[in-house]
Design a protein around this motif. Sequence first.
Motif, mmCIF file in Angstrom:
data_model
loop_
_atom_site.group_PDB
_atom_site.id
_atom_site.type_symbol
_atom_site.label_atom_id
_atom_site.label_comp_id
_atom_site.label_asym_id
_atom_site.label_seq_id
_atom_site.Cartn_x
_atom_site.Cartn_y
_atom_site.Cartn_z
ATOM 1 N N LYS A 110 30.855 43.061 -35.509
ATOM 2 C CA LYS A 110 30.910 41.570 -35.354
ATOM 3 C C LYS A 110 30.404 40.818 -36.369
ATOM 4 O O LYS A 110 29.446 41.605 -37.175
ATOM 5 C CB LYS A 110 30.332 40.944 -33.926
ATOM 6 C CG LYS A 110 30.826 41.784 -33.062
ATOM 7 C CD LYS A 110 30.287 41.009 -31.559
ATOM 8 C CE LYS A 110 29.164 39.997 -31.656
ATOM 9 N NZ LYS A 110 28.524 39.709 -30.218
ATOM 10 N N ARG A 111 30.639 39.446 -36.642
ATOM 11 C CA ARG A 111 29.895 38.779 -37.705
ATOM 12 C C ARG A 111 28.196 38.401 -37.246
ATOM 13 O O ARG A 111 28.171 37.953 -36.119
ATOM 14 C CB ARG A 111 30.346 37.651 -38.149
ATOM 15 C CG ARG A 111 29.589 37.052 -39.332
ATOM 16 C CD ARG A 111 30.345 35.507 -39.728
ATOM 17 N NE ARG A 111 31.609 36.214 -40.367
ATOM 18 C CZ ARG A 111 32.783 35.452 -40.412
ATOM 19 N NH1 ARG A 111 32.959 34.698 -40.004
ATOM 20 N NH2 ARG A 111 33.820 36.118 -41.328
ATOM 21 N N GLU A 112 27.343 38.969 -37.851
ATOM 22 C CA GLU A 112 25.956 38.806 -37.299
ATOM 23 C C GLU A 112 25.227 37.818 -38.350
ATOM 24 O O GLU A 112 25.544 37.675 -39.722
ATOM 25 C CB GLU A 112 25.096 40.178 -37.346
ATOM 26 C CG GLU A 112 25.740 41.269 -36.693
ATOM 27 C CD GLU A 112 25.597 40.787 -35.035
ATOM 28 O OE1 GLU A 112 24.687 40.017 -34.658
ATOM 29 O OE2 GLU A 112 26.398 41.461 -34.427
ATOM 30 N N LYS A 113 24.457 37.183 -37.908
ATOM 31 C CA LYS A 113 23.776 36.283 -38.671
ATOM 32 C C LYS A 113 22.181 36.117 -38.599
ATOM 33 O O LYS A 113 21.667 36.723 -37.606
ATOM 34 C CB LYS A 113 24.013 34.751 -38.722
ATOM 35 C CG LYS A 113 23.926 34.053 -37.234
ATOM 36 C CD LYS A 113 24.347 32.807 -37.284
ATOM 37 C CE LYS A 113 24.099 32.194 -35.767
ATOM 38 N NZ LYS A 113 24.588 30.967 -35.660
ATOM 39 N N ASN A 114 21.439 35.783 -39.785
ATOM 40 C CA ASN A 114 19.968 36.014 -39.437
ATOM 41 C C ASN A 114 19.239 34.585 -40.333
ATOM 42 O O ASN A 114 19.933 34.524 -41.402
ATOM 43 C CB ASN A 114 19.302 37.367 -40.283
ATOM 44 C CG ASN A 114 18.131 37.291 -40.201
ATOM 45 O OD1 ASN A 114 17.411 37.149 -39.283
ATOM 46 N ND2 ASN A 114 17.363 38.165 -41.193
ATOM 47 N N SER A 115 18.275 34.000 -39.699
ATOM 48 C CA SER A 115 17.612 32.917 -40.352
ATOM 49 C C SER A 115 16.485 33.342 -41.145
ATOM 50 O O SER A 115 15.715 34.079 -40.646
ATOM 51 C CB SER A 115 17.347 32.021 -39.329
ATOM 52 O OG SER A 115 18.583 31.339 -38.705
ATOM 53 N N PHE A 116 16.359 32.812 -42.346
ATOM 54 C CA PHE A 116 15.298 33.553 -43.156
ATOM 55 C C PHE A 116 15.093 32.163 -44.000
ATOM 56 O O PHE A 116 15.561 31.691 -44.747
ATOM 57 C CB PHE A 116 15.625 34.615 -43.864
ATOM 58 C CG PHE A 116 14.358 35.111 -44.783
ATOM 59 C CD1 PHE A 116 13.259 35.458 -44.244
ATOM 60 C CD2 PHE A 116 14.481 34.797 -46.320
ATOM 61 C CE1 PHE A 116 12.161 36.243 -45.012
ATOM 62 C CE2 PHE A 116 13.264 35.180 -47.020
ATOM 63 C CZ PHE A 116 12.352 36.120 -46.344
ATOM 64 N N MET A 117 13.478 31.660 -43.902
ATOM 65 C CA MET A 117 13.086 30.637 -44.391
ATOM 66 C C MET A 117 14.077 29.397 -44.394
ATOM 67 O O MET A 117 14.285 28.736 -45.719
ATOM 68 C CB MET A 117 12.563 30.901 -46.106
ATOM 69 C CG MET A 117 11.471 32.265 -45.909
ATOM 70 S SD MET A 117 11.073 32.505 -47.434
ATOM 71 C CE MET A 117 10.328 31.270 -48.268
ATOM 72 N N GLY A 118 14.438 29.026 -43.620
ATOM 73 C CA GLY A 118 15.298 27.816 -43.633
ATOM 74 C C GLY A 118 16.914 27.958 -43.827
ATOM 75 O O GLY A 118 17.670 27.291 -43.771
ATOM 76 N N ASN A 119 17.061 29.326 -44.211
ATOM 77 C CA ASN A 119 18.548 29.505 -44.785
ATOM 78 C C ASN A 119 19.083 30.640 -43.893
ATOM 79 O O ASN A 119 18.485 31.214 -43.084
ATOM 80 C CB ASN A 119 18.696 30.150 -46.304
ATOM 81 C CG ASN A 119 18.260 29.280 -47.259
ATOM 82 O OD1 ASN A 119 18.366 28.057 -47.104
ATOM 83 N ND2 ASN A 119 17.109 29.687 -48.083
ATOM 84 N N THR A 120 20.505 30.500 -43.597
ATOM 85 C CA THR A 120 21.149 31.537 -42.795
ATOM 86 C C THR A 120 22.061 32.516 -43.626
ATOM 87 O O THR A 120 22.923 32.123 -44.358
ATOM 88 C CB THR A 120 21.969 30.626 -41.685
ATOM 89 O OG1 THR A 120 21.371 29.967 -40.962
ATOM 90 C CG2 THR A 120 22.752 31.673 -40.879
ATOM 91 N N ALA A 121 21.765 33.759 -43.339
ATOM 92 C CA ALA A 121 22.632 34.799 -44.033
ATOM 93 C C ALA A 121 23.692 35.304 -42.881
ATOM 94 O O ALA A 121 23.247 35.417 -41.605
ATOM 95 C CB ALA A 121 21.868 35.806 -44.407
ATOM 96 N N ARG A 122 24.754 35.543 -43.367
ATOM 97 C CA ARG A 122 25.823 36.255 -42.493
ATOM 98 C C ARG A 122 26.248 37.711 -43.044
ATOM 99 O O ARG A 122 26.395 37.851 -44.260
ATOM 100 C CB ARG A 122 27.069 35.316 -42.361
ATOM 101 C CG ARG A 122 26.691 34.031 -41.433
ATOM 102 C CD ARG A 122 27.858 33.094 -41.359
ATOM 103 N NE ARG A 122 27.527 31.940 -40.641
ATOM 104 C CZ ARG A 122 26.787 30.883 -40.898
ATOM 105 N NH1 ARG A 122 26.448 30.992 -42.164
ATOM 106 N NH2 ARG A 122 26.765 29.965 -40.067
ATOM 107 N N GLY A 123 26.417 38.619 -42.174
ATOM 108 C CA GLY A 123 26.739 39.739 -42.484
ATOM 109 C C GLY A 123 27.920 40.418 -41.793
ATOM 110 O O GLY A 123 28.018 40.027 -40.464
#
Length: 178
Positions: A72-85
């Motif tokens: 599934k597409r996962e996401k992570n928030s880091f220092m106000g930015n969102t990464a998707r993988g």
Amino acid sequence: MKKSLLTAVACSVLFAVSAQAGEYMPYVGFDYVNRTLNVADQYPDNYDIGNINAGIKFVDLGSVEIFAERSKREKNSFMGNTARGRLYSLGADVLVNGYNFSEGAILGSIGYGRMNTKTKFNGKTQKESGNALRLGIGGEFNPTPEWGFRAMYRYSIVDSDAYANSKEFSIGARYYFY
């Protein structure tokens, strides 16, 4: 070159084991996989994956299995930015019955996987690929000759820029064409 070498090794193992086994059963299966990657903090590191597989089980010896996975597409928030993988994988495993009992076996596995990642962070998309050595241990329970339920733990060593290793736990079912 790597693909032809892998194919040659898989065929030799297949023919050697089938000559000794005398009986084999093809099968198909589906697994739920939870994989944790060793990645940088900004990227998602825990993925829920669907795995479809097919193989040949050599009675009392083990099996040879090919698989395809997609997360599934996962996401992570880091220092106000969102990464998707997202992860994609293809590969093959050789499973050996370490100990057989009347309704199942304890399994050990070694395999090869081609791991692909696609991540997006700060508007930039990165695609990475790598080869993986997969080592595992687990068990299978067979309540009937046609059905098997398997749980495995695997550790993968990957030669990718995206990540160097991963740990995964899978649980799933197999249907044997008995």
